[in-house]
Scaffold this active site. Sequence first.
Site, PDB file in Angstrom:
ATOM      1  N   HIS A 496      -7.603  97.695 -11.123  1.00  0.00           N
ATOM      2  CA  HIS A 496      -6.596  97.998 -12.147  1.00  0.00           C
ATOM      3  C   HIS A 496      -5.267  97.300 -11.818  1.00  0.00           C
ATOM      4  O   HIS A 496      -4.710  96.571 -12.638  1.00  0.00           O
ATOM      5  CB  HIS A 496      -6.394  99.521 -12.217  1.00  0.00           C
ATOM      6  N   GLU A 497      -4.787  97.531 -10.616  1.00  0.00           N
ATOM      7  CA  GLU A 497      -3.489  96.943 -10.252  1.00  0.00           C
ATOM      8  C   GLU A 497      -3.576  95.417 -10.220  1.00  0.00           C
ATOM      9  O   GLU A 497      -2.615  94.724 -10.555  1.00  0.00           O
ATOM     10  CB  GLU A 497      -3.012  97.493  -8.902  1.00  0.00           C
ATOM     11  N   HIS A 500      -2.853  94.082 -13.555  1.00  0.00           N
ATOM     12  CA  HIS A 500      -1.412  93.891 -13.805  1.00  0.00           C
ATOM     13  C   HIS A 500      -0.943  92.573 -13.165  1.00  0.00           C
ATOM     14  O   HIS A 500      -0.166  91.820 -13.745  1.00  0.00           O
ATOM     15  CB  HIS A 500      -0.607  95.034 -13.194  1.00  0.00           C
ATOM     16  N   HIS A 503      -1.983  89.717 -15.181  1.00  0.00           N
ATOM     17  CA  HIS A 503      -1.163  89.670 -16.387  1.00  0.00           C
ATOM     18  C   HIS A 503       0.131  88.896 -16.080  1.00  0.00           C
ATOM     19  O   HIS A 503       0.539  88.013 -16.830  1.00  0.00           O
ATOM     20  CB  HIS A 503      -0.867  91.108 -16.824  1.00  0.00           C
TER      21      HIS A 503
HETATM   22 ZN   LIG Z   1      -1.287 100.474 -14.472  1.00  0.00          ZN
END
Ligand SMILES: [Zn+2]
Length: 721
Positions: A496-497, A500, A503
């Site tokens: 998940h991180e 980011h 992104h």
């Molecule tokens: Zn998050």
Amino acid sequence: MHRYFVAPVLGVLAMTPLSGIAAASSGSPLLQPWPGPYGGTPPFDAVHVADFKPALETGMAETWAEIERIANDPQPPTFANTIAALEATSRALDRAYIIYSIYGTSMSDDAYQAVEREMEPKLAEFNDRITQNEKLFARIAAVYDSPDKARLTPEQQRLTWVYYTNAVRAGARLDAPGKKRVAEINQRLATLYTQFSQNVLADENEQAVTIADASALAGLPESARTAEAEAAAERGNKGQWAVVNTRSSVEPFLTYAERRDLREKVWRMFVDRGDSGGKTDNNAIIAEILKLRAERAKLLGYPTFAHWQLENKMAKTPERALELMEAVWTPAVARVREEVADMQAIADKEGAGIRIEPWDYRYYAEKVRKAKYDLDENEITPYLQLDKLRDGMFYMAQRLFGFTFTPLPVGSVPVYQSDMAVWKVTNPQGELVGLWYFDPYARTGKRSGAWMNAYRTQERFEQDVKTIVSNNANFVKGKPGEPVLISWTDATTLFHEFGHALHGLSSSVQYPSLSGTRVARDYVEFPSQLLEHWLSTPEILNRYAVHYQTGQPIPAALVEKIKRAEKFNEGFKTVEYLASALVDMKLHLAGDRPIDPDRFERETLAELGMPHEIVMRHRTPQFTHVFSGDGYAAGYYSYLWSDTLTADAWEAFTEAGGAWDAAVAERLRKNVFAVGNTIDPADGFRAFRGRDPDIGALMRKRGFPVARTGAASATTGGAQH
Ligand SMILES: [Zn+2]
């Protein structure tokens, strides 16, 4: 979650305007352009906590001088001399501020916290002095309203809109007394936010349940025992065990410890963070924060803080966010009833003679998982080595986005903690994309949880600037030389991180204010949640989920079991999250009536029909998302909103060639990961998916029934744009 740092200009300020300060006059290394290769890297080797205050103050004074120059420009306002000029300000202050904020999350101690208490209200004041500068706002508004705007690029038009709406939302159109009051409120809030988070951090760092007798550890896996032994030793109780009051320490204990009385003790300690009546109690702080937020929203012309907050998010209104949450709440609670029945049956069969209580949920859920799916977390963990999974993430980044991660030699760029490491990221042409810093381990003074941070955002405005991003987690460092084994949940968080981070790394925009993860808060979790899905692909598991002793890949039968159990306990996960999200939204819809947080929480949950076997994931007195800043206030729903997009986007892959479909990956990169905030997120999603998102995929992902009508209207599409 991750943290934003002050956007150029709209977050920043100075006591005395000191015009004519040359950048060169600021001798502090915190303010200087970062030295070294890769376009410079943060000078963590030159940080002294005592330097933060003078550096921030000098930075604010310099920025103020830049702002004044723009505001008093004798030329008529244009995009170039106003909006672009603002983008070019505050460079030195941003450099100092980001390091200051990294210390706040990752290296906080008493000396730092004293600086934080002093500087946060000053930074808030600085921010208001800029947004409330009438001459400056008149120029921004003139550019925004000018017919010439149509001749700007779409990105320039979007940037102008961002400056204009941010200023209006901060009170730029208020009269003088209104502006003064907003500034007072913001300064007071800054103090309260700091106190709130310092109180939670104090309870997490200082409280622990200490265990002297090894037999009380029955049921706990080796990794938890090791961590608890180390925590006890650190606290001067060598030879004993300490369950520290943080999520990474508490959750394994609640999942495995056989001693029910100790589970209850640990559970009570954890859910009472910020709520114990002593000097770290947050209730009075919360009441004051809510009152001030409500007052400020009214001054700015909104019925409640929630309306103010949602206006520039993808959801647009609290009603639409509530509609989505309520559509999911009912089937989630129904699922909890089934889960509890399964657990109660096991407890009864074992002759436990108990009724399932909140401190039993994780423990019996684990037993149900074993019984129903023959799946034991302890069977999976030996295959989940932190280092190998990290390589798996790099493989994913390579295949989806063409990024290559190469470790930098230790010591080649400075870090603030010796167990951090840094990677260089390059594209298929071998060109530098950016740097990735990884700070994986728990320690005192580091916030709990996991997050991404952008040390520097990508831009091509004044020069071609490569981004620097970091991932931060709280894994428990094992014994020296032994691999760090993590849980399936932690592995998911890791991906998940990293989502980011990708992104941020994929960003390809002109202006820093629109770069990378600087998108609407209910959109920012979409790229990160989406990337969680790649963990369970065979390509990742077979190569990177390998046993730490035998090197054998995780057996196919075990993967099959993981897949079958994927929707397991989804009632619990959804309800503990949604209870927090709903209480957050309702607290901020309550207006300016006085609020007793404990009572409000109790009554709201009763009205919702909260199952008594579950407690909110973040109870109000410890809800740092909501009360350590404005960012996620009336915004915790964002995770569900984003997950609606996530589930739908994942189906775009599964409907096509699967997780590694190159065409879908390219559409994702181009319309979602690369564009930052240069376009409306609803437009970006539509360009990727070919249509607006639909709630059906979310319900399928969580294993809830898809309503034929009604709930389907709770889409997150562009109907109201
Ligand atoms: Zn998050």
